[in-house]
Structures are given as C-alpha cells and as structure tokens.
Design a protein around this motif. Structure first.
Motif, PDB file in Angstrom:
ATOM      1  N   GLY A   1      38.377 103.042  57.130  1.00  0.00           N
ATOM      2  CA  GLY A   1      37.004 103.005  56.640  1.00  0.00           C
ATOM      3  C   GLY A   1      36.586 104.320  56.024  1.00  0.00           C
ATOM      4  O   GLY A   1      35.888 104.352  54.993  1.00  0.00           O
ATOM      5  N   SER A   2      37.026 105.428  56.615  1.00  0.00           N
ATOM      6  CA  SER A   2      36.728 106.751  56.053  1.00  0.00           C
ATOM      7  C   SER A   2      37.349 106.907  54.675  1.00  0.00           C
ATOM      8  O   SER A   2      36.742 107.499  53.768  1.00  0.00           O
ATOM      9  N   ALA A   3      38.560 106.373  54.518  1.00  0.00           N
ATOM     10  CA  ALA A   3      39.228 106.477  53.213  1.00  0.00           C
ATOM     11  C   ALA A   3      38.427 105.731  52.142  1.00  0.00           C
ATOM     12  O   ALA A   3      38.252 106.231  51.016  1.00  0.00           O
ATOM     13  N   VAL A   4      37.939 104.542  52.484  1.00  0.00           N
ATOM     14  CA  VAL A   4      37.138 103.775  51.529  1.00  0.00           C
ATOM     15  C   VAL A   4      35.829 104.508  51.245  1.00  0.00           C
ATOM     16  O   VAL A   4      35.398 104.621  50.082  1.00  0.00           O
ATOM     17  N   ALA A   5      35.190 105.038  52.278  1.00  0.00           N
ATOM     18  CA  ALA A   5      33.915 105.746  52.102  1.00  0.00           C
ATOM     19  C   ALA A   5      34.091 106.991  51.241  1.00  0.00           C
ATOM     20  O   ALA A   5      33.235 107.305  50.398  1.00  0.00           O
ATOM     21  N   GLU A   6      35.190 107.705  51.450  1.00  0.00           N
ATOM     22  CA  GLU A   6      35.454 108.909  50.653  1.00  0.00           C
ATOM     23  C   GLU A   6      35.574 108.561  49.172  1.00  0.00           C
ATOM     24  O   GLU A   6      35.096 109.306  48.303  1.00  0.00           O
ATOM     25  N   TYR A   7      36.209 107.446  48.904  1.00  0.00           N
ATOM     26  CA  TYR A   7      36.354 107.040  47.506  1.00  0.00           C
ATOM     27  C   TYR A   7      35.014 106.573  46.931  1.00  0.00           C
ATOM     28  O   TYR A   7      34.635 106.955  45.820  1.00  0.00           O
ATOM     29  N   LEU A   8      34.284 105.771  47.705  1.00  0.00           N
ATOM     30  CA  LEU A   8      33.013 105.236  47.211  1.00  0.00           C
ATOM     31  C   LEU A   8      31.996 106.333  46.922  1.00  0.00           C
ATOM     32  O   LEU A   8      31.178 106.207  46.001  1.00  0.00           O
ATOM     33  N   CYS A   9      32.037 107.414  47.695  1.00  0.00           N
ATOM     34  CA  CYS A   9      31.023 108.454  47.513  1.00  0.00           C
ATOM     35  C   CYS A   9      31.148 109.148  46.160  1.00  0.00           C
ATOM     36  O   CYS A   9      30.223 109.835  45.719  1.00  0.00           O
ATOM     37  N   GLU A  10      32.278 108.977  45.503  1.00  0.00           N
ATOM     38  CA  GLU A  10      32.472 109.585  44.188  1.00  0.00           C
ATOM     39  C   GLU A  10      32.015 108.668  43.054  1.00  0.00           C
ATOM     40  O   GLU A  10      31.998 109.073  41.893  1.00  0.00           O
ATOM     41  N   LEU A  11      31.671 107.419  43.386  1.00  0.00           N
ATOM     42  CA  LEU A  11      31.208 106.481  42.363  1.00  0.00           C
ATOM     43  C   LEU A  11      29.720 106.712  42.087  1.00  0.00           C
ATOM     44  O   LEU A  11      28.942 107.013  43.005  1.00  0.00           O
ATOM     45  N   PRO A  12      29.289 106.552  40.845  1.00  0.00           N
ATOM     46  CA  PRO A  12      27.875 106.790  40.513  1.00  0.00           C
ATOM     47  C   PRO A  12      26.949 105.796  41.204  1.00  0.00           C
ATOM     48  O   PRO A  12      25.838 106.131  41.593  1.00  0.00           O
ATOM     49  N   GLN A  13      27.386 104.553  41.357  1.00  0.00           N
ATOM     50  CA  GLN A  13      26.603 103.545  42.060  1.00  0.00           C
ATOM     51  C   GLN A  13      27.517 102.842  43.051  1.00  0.00           C
ATOM     52  O   GLN A  13      28.645 102.479  42.710  1.00  0.00           O
ATOM     53  N   ARG A  14      27.028 102.656  44.245  1.00  0.00           N
ATOM     54  CA  ARG A  14      27.875 102.069  45.282  1.00  0.00           C
ATOM     55  C   ARG A  14      27.037 101.201  46.219  1.00  0.00           C
ATOM     56  O   ARG A  14      25.836 101.454  46.414  1.00  0.00           O
ATOM     57  N   PRO A  15      27.648 100.193  46.808  1.00  0.00           N
ATOM     58  CA  PRO A  15      26.925  99.324  47.745  1.00  0.00           C
ATOM     59  C   PRO A  15      26.751 100.007  49.102  1.00  0.00           C
ATOM     60  O   PRO A  15      27.344 101.052  49.373  1.00  0.00           O
ATOM     61  N   ARG A  16      25.956  99.414  49.950  1.00  0.00           N
ATOM     62  CA  ARG A  16      25.840  99.885  51.328  1.00  0.00           C
ATOM     63  C   ARG A  16      27.161  99.622  52.035  1.00  0.00           C
ATOM     64  O   ARG A  16      27.948  98.755  51.639  1.00  0.00           O
ATOM     65  N   MET A  17      27.380 100.359  53.107  1.00  0.00           N
ATOM     66  CA  MET A  17      28.678 100.240  53.762  1.00  0.00           C
ATOM     67  C   MET A  17      28.539 100.341  55.277  1.00  0.00           C
ATOM     68  O   MET A  17      27.745 101.125  55.799  1.00  0.00           O
ATOM     69  N   THR A  18      29.352  99.551  55.990  1.00  0.00           N
ATOM     70  CA  THR A  18      29.449  99.614  57.449  1.00  0.00           C
ATOM     71  C   THR A  18      30.921  99.775  57.822  1.00  0.00           C
ATOM     72  O   THR A  18      31.768  99.028  57.325  1.00  0.00           O
ATOM     73  N   ILE A  19      31.204 100.755  58.666  1.00  0.00           N
ATOM     74  CA  ILE A  19      32.574 100.973  59.133  1.00  0.00           C
ATOM     75  C   ILE A  19      32.690 100.442  60.553  1.00  0.00           C
ATOM     76  O   ILE A  19      31.991 100.891  61.457  1.00  0.00           O
ATOM     77  N   MET A  20      33.582  99.471  60.737  1.00  0.00           N
ATOM     78  CA  MET A  20      33.859  98.936  62.066  1.00  0.00           C
ATOM     79  C   MET A  20      35.235  99.418  62.516  1.00  0.00           C
ATOM     80  O   MET A  20      36.225  99.274  61.801  1.00  0.00           O
ATOM     81  N   GLY A  21      35.265  99.996  63.696  1.00  0.00           N
ATOM     82  CA  GLY A  21      36.512 100.504  64.254  1.00  0.00           C
ATOM     83  C   GLY A  21      36.267 100.917  65.689  1.00  0.00           C
ATOM     84  O   GLY A  21      35.236 100.590  66.286  1.00  0.00           O
TER      85      GLY A  21
END
Length: 641
Positions: free
Chosen positions: A581-601
């Motif tokens: 989930g952190s890997a996905v969040a790290e990538y998404l934070c670099e996008l200009p527009q991104r959806p909300r996110m929930t990390i389950m683990g």
C-alpha cells in the motif's frame, strides 16, 4: 466439542512454582518426571502443539528448576520448542491447555507472560548471547545469581551461537551452557558439528575414563584448598589431553560430559557441581527427542509438532477424515515446481537453512540429493552460499521462511542484490502464520526488501501464479526475485501443466465495478473475491485488481485505476508501514490528481497467536472486514440530504 478432563498426577498437582518442586526429596524426582511427561502427552494429544522436543528434556527441566533458585537465577531457553515442561512447572499448569490458542498461552517463552521466562525466543541460537548479557549485567550491579542457557545441537549450528561462545571465552563471566544433544532440530541435523558431537557421544573408552577421572577428582575436591587447586590443575591437564570437547575448551569453556540427559538425579548432581565452578562452562547432555512416547522416538520429524488430536497410547490420529479431495499446500506447489524446473534446467538448485520439511524441499533432497542443500540453522550462510552458486551460473532457489530471511538481510542486500545475482528467495510462511505467533509472523519482508535494488518482488494469488512466478525468475540472470506465499493450503483451483513466463511488473483486472477499486497483493486477494460477491448481492459493485508485483509496480495500471475511480483500497497480509500500500501511495502522491486511498494491512502492533482466520478477522483483513471498510466508504461518500 466435549474435551476430556486432563488431570495432573498427585505430585505435579501440588507444584505451582519451582519453589514447590524444591520441597520434594531427590527420590521423588523420577516420579515428578513421569507425571510431567504424561501431562504433556495428555495435553498435546488433545489440544496439539510442539511435542518431541519437550518430551526429550523433561528430566533436564526438572533438574534445572530443582537446582536453580528460579526466577532469581536465570534460565534461558533457546528457540522454546522444548519449554512446555518449564511452563507447566512455573505456574501455568492449569491453563496450559490454551497453549498456542487464540488469546491463550504462547507456544514459546515470553517475558510478558511470566517472570520465569527470562528471554523471549522463537528464532534459534540466541540463548548464549542473552545469558552472557544477563550474567555480565548481574556482575555490574553486584548481584549474585546463576545464569544457565539451554541450547540444542541444532541451534548450536547457528553462527550467532559461536559468536557468543567466542565472546564468553574472552571476558569474565560464570555462565553455564547446557548443550542438549539429540541429533535433531526440526529435521535431522547436518554438518561437521553433528559429526563432532557424535564422536564424543560414541567414544566408549573416553566415557569410561572420564567417569573414573570425575570420581577421583570429586574425592580431591572434598579436601582443603590446596588439594582443590591440585585437582583443578589435574582436571585441566587430563581433559586437555584426552577430552573430545576440545572445540569448546579452545573457545575458553570448561567442558563436562557427555552425560545422560534422562537421569534426573545424575543431572541434579552435575548441575549442583557446576553452580560452584567459576568461569564459563559447557555441560554436554545427551537426550532422545520424543523420549517416553514410542511413536515420537521412532519418527522424530513427524512428531516435532502435532496439530490434530491423537491417541496417546498408539499415536494414531483421531481427526475426522475429510471426504473432500485433499488440497496441496503452497510449500508442496513450490517444491514440485522447483523439481520440475531442475529437471529441465541444469542451472536450478535449491538451498534451505535447516527447514527441508517446513519448506517442502525434503522431497527434492531425496529425489535430487546433488541439487538440494540443507545448510543447517544458518540463514546468513544460506543466502551467501546461494550467492556463490549464482556467481558460477547456477540459479539457486533459497527456501526460507519470511521471518527467518530477516536474519539474512545484510547478505540479501550486500552479497546478492548489489552484485545483481539471480538468487530466488522463496519466502514461505509470509503473512500471519497462526499458532506460532509474533516470533514467526512473516509481516516485514515487503517493507525490508522493497528498498533493495536489483530485486523483483511478487506474490501469487493462487497456485498457478506461484508456479509461473518461480519459472519467470529463471528467465532473468541480472536480478534477484523475492516471492512470498503463505502457510497452509492453496485455493484448490489447480494448475495447468508446464509453465508460462509472466510479464514483469504487470497486474490484472479480476473484476470490473465502479467508484471503488481494490488492489490486492498476494493470496489475501481471495478474501477480496469473496467480499466482492457478497457486496454485489448488496448492490455494491467494486473493481478488483490482482497486482502480482510490488516491485516493479504496474504504474500503467495504477494510472488507469487512478483516472477511473473515486477511491482506491490496497490490501496485503503484511505490515502497512513500507509495504504494498505504501508503494502505491508513494506513486500516487506524484500524480497531479489522485483519488482517495485506504491502506489495509497489518497494523503497527504485535499480533499474537491464533489461527490465520482468527487473526485476519481480529484486524479486519478477512472478507467481513473488507465489506465493512467498503460499506463505510460508500456511506461517507453519499451526500447528506
């Protein structure tokens, strides 16, 4: 289910602490051992648990608590498979039936559970280091206490044990190391140390001479100081010249043994003597794993642990046989695939650190003994040995539990990844493992390997993907692979013949829905499939993506998901911090527009023991937890009227 009432024998019933044990006469200790062994058999035959190791040290356990003033004196167990008798004698007899069960006693010594558990264990070869630290600290504080460590001959093959022996032989201390020699860990021991100890225990001439010398020196010691000094010098000279324990003496230890580990009164005598001898000492005790239960003595590997009820007389399983077709375990899929790959590719070899049964590689060792290596309890060596094989054109499959690969982390980084060597880490027992608890949960491999360069990290959702990932790893010679999979049975979906190379770093769409996309990594995705079906019946349609790879991450697919959904949920059977989930969040934070996110683990806390399903339910990673999370998101996203 109505379980039979298990009652301890008359002596054991009145032992609520080691202080009660020490009130008994030496003549009663044999009866205590009989009752303790019988109680362990009764409990495990009904409730399951580790078995052979504790039966093998019943006499040693009783002798230790009889001689030592525990808990003031420190008793340190290695690994802890053998500590059942210890737990029963230290106030946990009446609730020992909860051992390894959800919310019950831990299957291993645990400091938070009892003051008698001086050091928490689960991984091997730590006891001597811990005992030495305790002894040195006691001297610094001016405290008078005896410190003894019990370590098996299997655990003694771990490099950390020799590091501790080397240090202990060089500094002032009075620790006693008890080497429990039964020629077994979980599987039969391997290596030169095994042969060395076998030479000692089978030398009848030496053993006879040693007993004579011991008796003679005992008479000398009853005299004055001058004679005791003479006796000490004689002992040093004679043992230096004639004792096969020269390896330990060379490390600075006084060596005593081998002695019969099933003679409780003899053990008491030896331990009392050792308490009064200064300096580091090693007592070599010979035991039989599974002692007192014939089936366990005959098949020590099978009876290392038992998970289902059995007849305490015959050993015959009492479990109800299922009429369903048997489903293979992931470890079986792994081994069969590696054997198949080895037959078609001469570069393929396999390595395991003392876990041929646990990883499934025992089958390959029997079928292809020149292509599969058990290196002993030595994870660091296993990784660098694999790296050495890889430098010469081999593709080693290192079968190591996720929790044990932590012990070879520096080697995975320094010796494998930095040199771009094609070692395949088959990380068994990834995720929450169940009854073995927090010492064995494989929760951190994603986090600690994701930052390692030149390493591909992937996780299958089913048995077919595991086979194809193993094959795909053989197609690359300039990088290493980390493939994680859980303990237990596969999905039962089966697999096709042969192998197919998987596109590197590519996921797949499992189910198409709207608004919410769930991205799963590994077998936890099967819960998502179950949850999606139930949500669909409620009128909620979600999308499900099986990502397969966390490194390299399928950024093309993530881009597509980010553009098409309001909310992304990632789910993994691993620590949330630094994981998938952190890997996905790290990538998404670099996008200009991104959806909300929930990390389950797995949250940032210790998860205790229980079945995998119980633990997944506790932290909300099962199908019900996924449904609850999605229902909450849907409810919160609906505008209020």
């Amino acid at each position: 289910m109505n379980l039979p009432e298990i009652k301890p024998g008359p002596l054991l019933a009145n032992i609520n602490s080691p202080a009660d044990l020490r009130k008994l006469s030496r003549e009663q200790l044999d009866d205590v051992c009989f009752e303790l062994r019988d109680y362990i058999i009764d409990i495990v035959s009904v409730h399951g648990g580790h078995f052979g190791a504790s039966l093998g040290v019943v006499e040693l356990t009783v002798a230790l608590h009889y001689v030592l003033e525990t808990p003031h004196d420190r008793l340190v167990w290695d690994v802890g498979h053998q500590a059942y008798g210890h737990k029963i004698l230290t106030g946990r007899r009446d609730n020992f039936y909860t051992n390894r069960k959800y919310k019950g006693l831990s299957g291993f010594p645990k400091r938070s559970e009892s003051e008698y558990d001086t050091f928490g264990v689960g991984h091997s070869s730590t006891s001597i280091s811990a005992a030495l630290g305790m002894d040195v600290a006691a001297k610094m504080k001016g405290e008078k206490r005896t410190v003894m460590a019990v370590i098996g001959d299997g655990a003694m093959t771990g490099g950390m044990a020799f590091e501790a022996l080397n240090h202990a032989g060089d500094i002032p201390n009075d620790i006693t190391v008890i080497l429990n020699d039964n020629n077994m860990s979980i599987d039969p021991n391997v290596g030169a140390l095994k042969e060395y100890l076998a030479e000692i225990t089978t030398s009848k001439t030496f053993n006879r001479f040693r007993d004579d010398v011991y008796d003679m020196l005992g008479h000398f010691r009853s005299a004055g100081d001058k004679m005791r000094k003479v006796a000490s010098k004689m002992e040093a000279a004679l043992t230096s010249a004639l004792t096969p324990g020269g390896l330990f003496r060379a490390l600075g230890f006084k060596y005593y043994g081998p002695v019969d580990g099933h003679n409780v009164k003899g053990l008491v005598r030896h331990l009392e003597d050792l308490k009064n001898i200064p300096g580091p000492k090693l007592l070599h005790v010979v035991t039989v794993k599974g002692k007192g239960f014939a089936p366990a003595e005959k098949d020590q590997v099978k009876w290392h642990a038992q998970g289902s009820p059995f007849d305490k007389i015959t050993g015959k399983s009492l479990a109800v046989k299922s009429t369903k077709p048997s489903v293979p375990k992931y470890q079986d899929i792994f081994t069969d695939a590696v054997i198949e790959l080895a037959k078609q590719d001469e570069r393929v070899v396999a390595v395991t650190p003392a876990m041929p049964s646990g990883t499934g590689l025992l089958k390959m060792m029997k079928e292809m003994p020149d292509r599969c290596y058990d290196v002993g309890i030595a994870e660091q060596h296993a990784v660098t040995f694999s790296a050495g094989l890889a430098t010469e054109g081999k593709i080693p499959f290192a079968g190591i539990y996720s929790t044990f690969l932590q012990r070879g982390y520096d080697q995975a980084l320094h010796d494998v990844a930095l040199q771009k060597l094609p070692v395949v880490f088959a990380m068994d027992r990834a995720g929450l493992v169940g009854a073995d608890g927090p010492t064995h949960h494989g929760l951190y491999d994603i986090s600690y390997l994701r930052c390692v360069p030149n390493m591909v990290l992937c996780a299958p959702m089913n048995e077919q993907e595991l086979r194809d990932m193993l094959y795909t790893a053989t197609c690359y010679t300039d990088r290493s692979f980390g493939i994680r999979y859980p303990r237990g049975q596969c999905t039962g979906a089966g697999y096709r013949p042969g192998f197919e190379q998987m596109p590197l770093g590519k996921g797949e769409c499992v189910r198409k829905g709207e608004r919410i996309a769930v991205l799963s990594y590994g077998t936890i995705g099967n819960y998502v499939i179950e949850a999606a079906e139930q949500l669909s019946a409620m009128g909620i349609e979600i999308s499900h993506y099986n990502m397969r790879f966390v490194k390299p991450l399928d950024t093309e697919l993530v881009n597509e998901i980010a553009a098409g959904y309001e909310h992304i949920i990632t789910i993994e059977d691993a620590a949330k911090q630094g994981g998938f989930g952190s890997a996905v969040a790290e990538y998404l934070c670099e996008l200009p527009q991104r959806p909300r996110m929930t990390i389950m683990g797995v949250p940032d806390r210790l998860i205790e023991h229980g079945t995998q399903k119980e633990l997944h339910k506790e932290i909300g990673l099962d199908a019900a937890g996924i449904i609850a999370t999605i229902q909450k998101i849907v409810t919160e996203s609906v505008p209020s009227l």
